[in-house]
Write an enzyme that holds these catalytic residues in place. Structure first.
Site, PDB file in Angstrom:
ATOM      1  N   GLY A 540       0.843  -1.190   0.000  1.00 52.41           N
ATOM      2  CA  GLY A 540       0.000   0.000   0.000  1.00 52.41           C
ATOM      3  C   GLY A 540       0.873   1.233   0.000  1.00 52.41           C
ATOM      4  CB  VAL A 541       1.683   3.764  -2.140  1.00 50.80           C
ATOM      5  CG1 VAL A 541       2.609   4.968  -2.160  1.00 50.80           C
ATOM      6  CG2 VAL A 541       2.395   2.534  -2.648  1.00 50.80           C
ATOM      7  N   GLY A 542       0.668   5.608   0.363  1.00 47.07           N
ATOM      8  CA  GLY A 542      -0.191   6.750   0.677  1.00 47.07           C
ATOM      9  C   GLY A 542       0.658   7.960   0.987  1.00 47.07           C
ATOM     10  N   GLY A 543      -0.001   9.049   1.202  1.00 42.12           N
ATOM     11  CA  GLY A 543       0.700  10.285   1.485  1.00 42.12           C
ATOM     12  C   GLY A 543       1.534  10.190   2.757  1.00 42.12           C
ATOM     13  CB  VAL A 547       1.297  -0.348   3.977  1.00 46.71           C
ATOM     14  CG1 VAL A 547       0.940  -1.487   4.918  1.00 46.71           C
ATOM     15  CG2 VAL A 547       0.644   0.930   4.437  1.00 46.71           C
ATOM     16  CE  LYS A 562      -0.802   2.831   8.970  1.00 44.91           C
ATOM     17  NZ  LYS A 562      -1.964   3.676   9.313  1.00 44.91           N
ATOM     18  CG  ASP A 658     -10.523   7.939   5.381  1.00 46.64           C
ATOM     19  OD1 ASP A 658     -11.493   8.210   4.636  1.00 46.64           O
ATOM     20  OD2 ASP A 658      -9.402   7.630   4.953  1.00 46.64           O
TER      21      ASP A 658
END
Ligand SMILES: *[C@@H]1O[C@H](CO)[C@@H](O)[C@H](O)[C@H]1NC(C)=O
Ligand SMILES: *[C@@H]1O[C@H](CO)[C@@H](O)[C@H](O)[C@H]1NC(C)=O
Ligand SMILES: *[C@@H]1O[C@H](CO)[C@@H](O)[C@H](O)[C@H]1NC(C)=O
Ligand SMILES: *[C@@H]1O[C@H](CO)[C@@H](O)[C@H](O)[C@H]1NC(C)=O
Ligand SMILES: *[C@@H]1O[C@H](CO)[C@@H](O)[C@H](O)[C@H]1NC(C)=O
Ligand SMILES: *[C@@H]1O[C@H](CO)[C@@H](O)[C@H](O)[C@H]1NC(C)=O
Ligand SMILES: *[C@@H]1O[C@H](CO)[C@@H](O)[C@H](O)[C@H]1NC(C)=O
Length: 879
Positions: A540-543, A547, A562, A658
């Site tokens: 997973g990738v996020g701002g 992950v 994470k 969220d």
């Protein structure tokens, strides 16, 4: 978590009268219909429910009754005030109730002067229920200053009553009191609220009023009857119309709580009886869930059938039975006469003849019935009866109801049985029912919210407990909690991470782990787990950062790791504090934080890993097999429970911020796990620009419009987002789909429109074709749409949502159980007791499948979420 050591003195009061769930009935849909008949229909028509301090008609999300506001004139009542100009105010609690239904508890009518509701009701015997939520209300109405009296016609129901003291004593959030009074012909029913003269600045308030007619002489004595046995006296006692009654206990002996919608149409609440027996001698719990009680002696609305399907008896051991009394100890206010109703039904197959089971009944230590023999009263096995007794309790602070087997040899089983128990206080010669307030409860908030319960069921158990007991319980809970946390820490997560129940304790293998709330990983451990942050392991990738899927404990446990981007302004100390808080949250429907690492300036979180990925991965744009409707319902219910725990169960309210289908993960047994909560302060951009963050946090398509407008975050924003999730699950399409016609782009909007126009079934995911019971869909749609109401305060709480989803589930299951399916027509009927009521099974029109914009989604516009959102993290299939 149930404390058995808590039978101490509760100085007064209706332990019964707290509830916080279902105020009532969609059951109009099923149960109610069964009972509507003749006489009954008459008394259910004049059912008044007033939501004090609010306007218009609002539907309670759990009872599905309309509650009428009191700020506008209505034909139902007149509101009178002694002072001119009128000074009472309609107000909303500064903090709405966390665990209880919002309606009627979140608003109140408040005044420093006397005010009165006048109800022009028809003559007859009525239930009056007064609902209270002792919050502080704006305008200097402090909860501790409310002392007031309540009169109903010439009866004093409450005097110098403090809701706050009572509720604190009962360890509940809200409460209600139930009274019975008779309204004479040509009389109105006047309910008057008067602040006490002392202490100064006292005020009166009321959140909700129910007036429910009762079938005549359900509790009162009929004119031609001689009355009921007066225990310890030679004469009989007549419960005449000149008395008012107050319900003090209504127990489903040996069974579960029965919420008001599940009553026989009178919205009475039945509670379990466990708290009133000595833990060392609680008897045994025979049960016959298949029996269909045959009513003949008593009316079939006397009590729900569930009451007669459960009981308490003493067991098979004659020697033991003869050595003790099966005893309920019920704290009461001294100085009153009481009406005691005992419900019986012999349902054990071997008890069929007179004298098979004979026993003595003692009430208040006096013989009430020397040879009780249920069969001789009822005429046979499976026939319910009740017996009423009056008793005068002048000095006793507890009412004892005790059963003892007959020792004589003619009785086949030396045993005793009881199915239900109701106790009413009878008004005294001053026409008063008022008792003293409980003593103030010391202000030591129990850690971990030991006293706050998450459901009505819990509440029923908690409410009678004393402080001492709570303290004892707390130590126990703390000990158990630590042990549990210890075990959790220690347990190795095998490839099968599917522990579907949080109390399954796996054997501890790794003895080297520290005992503490959260496991601390060294950076080298993390490097080993992720093969030095190998990019192939990124799931997973996020701002916030990436992950990784990783393996710890020598490869035994798969985890999601994470790694927050370096450069975050989050201090190491803050990071730890937040972690410690999060690691205390344990719930079967929350993703558990296993530990963290903050060595070398890193901020790394280690979570449970779930191989099935997120709910979204099983809804649309996927190769996974579609979930069945039952699976979807169960997942929604699980996620709702997890969110309810975040809102109401933790030390402080945690707003998820969220909620969306990618943040609901699924374990190998399809148990829903809410992920990504509580890390609100930890986004790297957050500290840099808190204001902007507040505005944009959340994902498009799920964002609460009120939060957007006001930038004020409450737990009701999560409720809104959850409403979107419910629709997404039902329709199998993304929350936003720009390729659709304008009115269909937003699922929240479109769902609302379809629900209102009665066409919701046309947008149901075609994969669910034929699976959804239509009653279930009705409720489900109603829950979703209510979650999406514009005004936050009008949305249900997550607790409300849990209750309603449970109900939807029961409708679905009930429908499936009783279904008689005609395969050719694909139409089914509910049948209850052999009669078909003809509710049809929902069929999704096949045309929907063809027009196909539903489900066959296009661009996933909700990807447009903001960079700081911690999403799609533990979700391995994401990207
Ligand atoms: C209750 O009794 C009425 C008649 O008094 C009958 O019509 C109705 O079917 C009964 N309901 C049940 C569940 O037995
Ligand atoms: C609310 O309900 C009452 C009783 O059903 C009805 O008389 C009244 O007109 C309704 N008011 C509104 C604003 O809908
Ligand atoms: C109820 O109040 C009205 C108006 O104050 C009064 O006329 C009436 O007598 C009262 N009824 C009863 C039963 O107290
Ligand atoms: C009401 O109760 C409070 C607290 O117990 C007491 O101080 C006050 O005097 C009482 N007022 C009346 C009118 O009995
Ligand atoms: C019955 O109870 C007595 C006293 O509690 C005990 O001594 C005896 O062993 C029990 N008998 C059986 C058959 O369990
Ligand atoms: C049962 O209760 C009655 C009334 O309180 C009492 O007289 C009797 O001694 C009790 N029996 C036993 C075995 O405890
Ligand atoms: C009544 O019986 C209970 C339990 O059997 C006992 O604890 C209590 O002391 C008795 N009360 C009186 C007044 O004898």
């Amino acid at each position: 978590m149930k404390n058995k050591a808590s039978k101490s003195n509760i100085s007064c009061t209706s332990a019964l009268l707290i509830h916080n769930i279902y105020l009532c009935p969609t059951f109009l849909l099923c149960h109610f219909l069964i009972y509507v008949a003749g006489d009954f229909q008459k008394f259910t028509t004049e059912n008044i429910t007033i939501d004090c301090g609010s306007s218009g008609n609002v539907s309670n999300w759990q009872d599905h009754r309309m509650w009428t506001g009191d700020t506008e004139t209505s034909s139902l009542f007149t509101l009178e005030e002694r002072s001119k100009p009128k000074v009472s105010v309609a107000s909303s609690a500064t903090q709405p109730p966390r665990t209880a239904s919002q309606i009627p508890y979140s608003t109140a009518r408040i005044s420093g002067h006397e005010f009165r509701y006048i109800f022009p009701v028809t003559a007859g015997q009525k239930f009056i229920r007064l609902h209270f939520f002792p919050a502080s209300y704006p305008g200097n109405f402090d909860r501790s200053k409310a002392f007031f009296s309540v009169q109903a016609n010439h009866f004093t129901l409450l005097r110098n009553f403090s809701v706050a003291l009572t509720v604190d004593h009962l360890k509940s959030e809200v409460m209600f009191r139930e009274f019975c009074i008779n309204v004479e012909k040509d009389e109105t029913l006047n309910i008057t609220f008067s602040p006490s003269p002392t202490p100064p600045d006292s005020y009166a308030f009321i959140n909700g009023i129910e007036i429910v007619p009762m079938p005549s002489n359900l509790y009162y004595s009929a004119t031609n009857s001689s009355g009921i046995k007066f225990v310890g006296q030679q004469n009989f006692f007549r419960v005449e119309n000149k008395f008012a009654l107050e319900t003090v206990y209504r127990l489903n002996v040996g069974g579960k709580d029965i919420s008001p919608p599940n009553d026989t149409g009178m919205y009475r609440e039945w509670s379990r009886d466990d708290d009133f027996l000595p833990p060392e001698l609680p008897g045994v719990l025979p049960l016959n869930s298949s029996i269909q009680p045959s009513f003949g002696i008593i009316a079939n609305y006397s009590a729900p059938v569930e009451v007669y399907r459960t009981a308490r008896s003493m067991g098979m051991n004659k020697t033991k039975n003869l050595s003790y009394n099966l005893t309920w100890k019920l704290p009461v206010d001294p100085g009153f006469n009481y009406l005691v109703r005992l419900h019986f039904c012999e349902f054990e197959p071997n008890v069929t003849k007179e004298s098979d089971r004979e026993f003595h009944i003692y009430i208040a230590n006096q013989t009430a019935e020397p040879y009780a023999d249920v069969i001789s009263w009822s005429g046979g096995n499976g026939v319910p009866v009740y017996k009423d007794y009056a008793v005068s309790l002048q000095n006793q602070e507890s009412l004892y109801v005790a059963l003892h087997p007959n020792a004589e040899s003619r009785t086949k089983y030396s045993d005793a049985i009881l199915n239900g128990l109701e106790v009413f206080k009878i008004s005294n010669s001053y026409d008063s029912l008022a008792g003293p307030n409980p003593n103030p409860t010391p202000l030591t908030p129990p850690p971990f919210n030991a006293g706050i319960s998450f459901s009505g069921r819990e509440n029923a158990k908690m409410r009678t407990k004393t402080i001492a007991a709570a303290a004892a319980a707390f130590s126990l809970i703390l000990a158990l909690f630590l042990i549990w946390v210890f075990v959790i820490r220690q347990r190795k997560r095998a490839e099968d991470e599917s522990v579907s129940s949080s109390d399954t304790l796996l054997p501890a293998k790794d003895q080297s782990l520290p005992i503490g709330l959260c496991r601390h990983f060294s950076l080298s451990e993390i490097r080993a787990a992720t093969k030095d942050f190998e990019s192939a392991l990124v799931i997973g990738v996020g701002g916030f950062g990436d992950v990784y899927k990783g393996h710890i404990d020598g490869g035994a446990t798969t985890v999601a790791i994470k790694r927050l981007k370096p450069g975050s302004r989050q201090g190491a100390h803050e990071f730890r504090t937040e972690i410690e808080m999060l690691s205390q949250l344990r719930h079967v429907h929350l993703v558990s934080l296993i530990g963290f690492c903050n060595d070398g300036g890193e901020m790394i979180l280690v979570y449970d890993y779930f191989s099935r990925g997120s709910l979204r991965d099983h809804l649309y744009k996927t190769d996974n097999a579609p979930l069945t409707w039952k699976q979807r319902l169960a997942i929604c219910l699980g996620a709702a429970r997890g969110l309810h725990y975040l809102h109401a169960g933790a030390k402080r309210t945690i707003i998820h911020r969220d909620v969306k289908t990618t943040n609901i993960l699924l374990d190998s047994k399809w148990v829903a796990k809410v992920s990504d909560f509580g890390l609100s302060k930890m986004g790297p951009n957050n500290a840099a620009n808190a204001h902007v963050t507040t505005v944009v946090k959340g994902s498009f398509g799920y964002l609460d419009p009120e939060y957007f407008r006001r930038q004020q975050l409450t737990e009701k924003s999560d409720v809104y987002s959850f409403g979107v999730v419910l629709l997404e699950v039902l329709c199998g399409r993304p929350p936003l789909n720009q390729t659709l016609p304008k009115e269909q782009v937003s699922l929240a909007e479109w769902g609302r429109i379809c629900y209102q126009s009665g066409t919701l079934e046309q947008i149901v995911d075609p994969h669910l074709n034929g699976q959804i019971a239509s009653e279930c869909l009705k409720i489900y749609g109603e829950i979703a749409v209510n979650c999406l109401v514009d005004e936050g305060i009008r949305r249900p709480s997550m607790g409300d949502v849990v209750g309603s989803l449970e109900f939807a589930m029961s409708l679905q299951e009930g429908g499936e159980q009783m279904i008689k399916l005609d395969p050719r027509e694909n139409v089914a009927f509910y049948s209850s007791d052999g009669t078909t009521s003809g509710s049809s099974w929902l069929m999704t029109p096949s045309s929907v499948g063809e027009s196909a914009s539903v489900g066959a989604a296009s661009s996933d516009t909700d990807r447009g979420m903001t960079g700081i959102v911690f999403s799609e993290i533990m979700n391995p299939e994401a990207r």
